[in-house]
Enzyme design. Sequence first.
Site, PDB file in Angstrom:
ATOM      1  N   GLU A  41     -44.771 -44.786  42.725  1.00 40.24           N
ATOM      2  CA  GLU A  41     -44.937 -45.666  43.912  1.00 40.24           C
ATOM      3  C   GLU A  41     -43.870 -46.859  43.980  1.00 40.24           C
ATOM      4  OE1 GLU A  41     -49.029 -47.052  43.696  1.00 40.24           O
ATOM      5  OE2 GLU A  41     -48.883 -47.889  45.461  1.00 40.24           O
ATOM      6  N   LYS A 113     -49.111 -44.939  52.985  1.00 35.07           N
ATOM      7  CA  LYS A 113     -50.347 -44.726  52.012  1.00 35.07           C
ATOM      8  C   LYS A 113     -51.547 -45.248  52.831  1.00 35.07           C
ATOM      9  CE  LYS A 113     -52.031 -46.990  47.561  1.00 35.07           C
ATOM     10  NZ  LYS A 113     -51.584 -47.587  46.531  1.00 35.07           N
ATOM     11  N   CYS A 146     -50.820 -42.982  45.236  1.00 38.52           N
ATOM     12  CA  CYS A 146     -51.638 -43.636  43.841  1.00 38.52           C
ATOM     13  C   CYS A 146     -53.151 -43.476  44.198  1.00 38.52           C
ATOM     14  CB  CYS A 146     -51.307 -45.187  43.690  1.00 38.52           C
ATOM     15  SG  CYS A 146     -51.702 -45.739  41.962  1.00 38.52           S
TER      16      CYS A 146
HETATM   17  C1  ACM Z   1     -52.649 -48.465  43.144  1.00 37.99           C
HETATM   18  O1  ACM Z   1     -53.125 -47.737  44.057  1.00 37.99           O
HETATM   19  N1  ACM Z   1     -51.462 -48.599  42.897  1.00 37.99           N
HETATM   20  C2  ACM Z   1     -53.513 -48.417  42.022  1.00 37.99           C
END
Ligand code: ACM
Length: 268
Positions: A41, A113, A146
Amino acid sequence: MKAAIIQSNPAHLDAQITRARLERQLRSLAGKGVQLVVLPELAGSGYAFPSRETLSEHAEVADGTGAFLGWLWAQCRKYDFDIVAGFAEREGDRFYNSAALIGPEGVIGVYRKIHLFDSEKEVFTPGDKGVPVFERRGVKVAMLICYDWAFPEVWRMAACSGADLVAHPSNLVLPFCQTATPGHALCNRIWVVTANRIGSEQLPNGSEIAFTGGSLALNPFAHAEASGPQDEEWEGVFDFDVELARNKSVTTRNDLLQDRREYSGWNN
Ligand code: ACM
């Protein structure tokens, strides 16, 4: 088919040093027959942004003309592989914590995301485009990022849309993801490729966060095909068979997707 994970150590907000480190790791994969490489990420910038102004300096539009995606695109042309990498996306006055799938011909697709973690909520807008699936070199690829590990719904969405493999760029700080994702792999019969990072950074509130490494490639039966160390840069290459993700049967009378029922209206 072969894929690879790069577990990197970005230099916080220093794009030049970060790219030099990634370049060395990408070069180490040359000639190994790898067709897809998954990076962490926010792989070009590091994770924490003290302000929207700082984020703005590192964010780019998703068309491949910006500094980081443009550089990744050149790497794809050089080595003839596809890359999935997290990056800070700009669209108008909004910023998204996104992942791009890039090939030698440019940016193929983007995922934004959906589930933002902690202080990400102060600078990013939650993703608004669902979980798209892109066909590449015979493989149907989805992306999640993530903290999405905590939401089985989005993994199911990927599987129901035909994904064979979910590329999962991460900057993990909690110890739970590697326990959760084998369930996502198994219950959806999909490949799961989590590329995490190492190192530490300071958050805007002054606290220090440490990233946990332990990148993991899981086959559709939740077996680890590659697994990274907790505190070192690492490149992991693994073979994957896309057909393993295409047969969802668990008995002659049970299929993991066809056995789903109409649940809406039962509990709310
Ligand atoms: C995250 O979502 N970077 C912990």
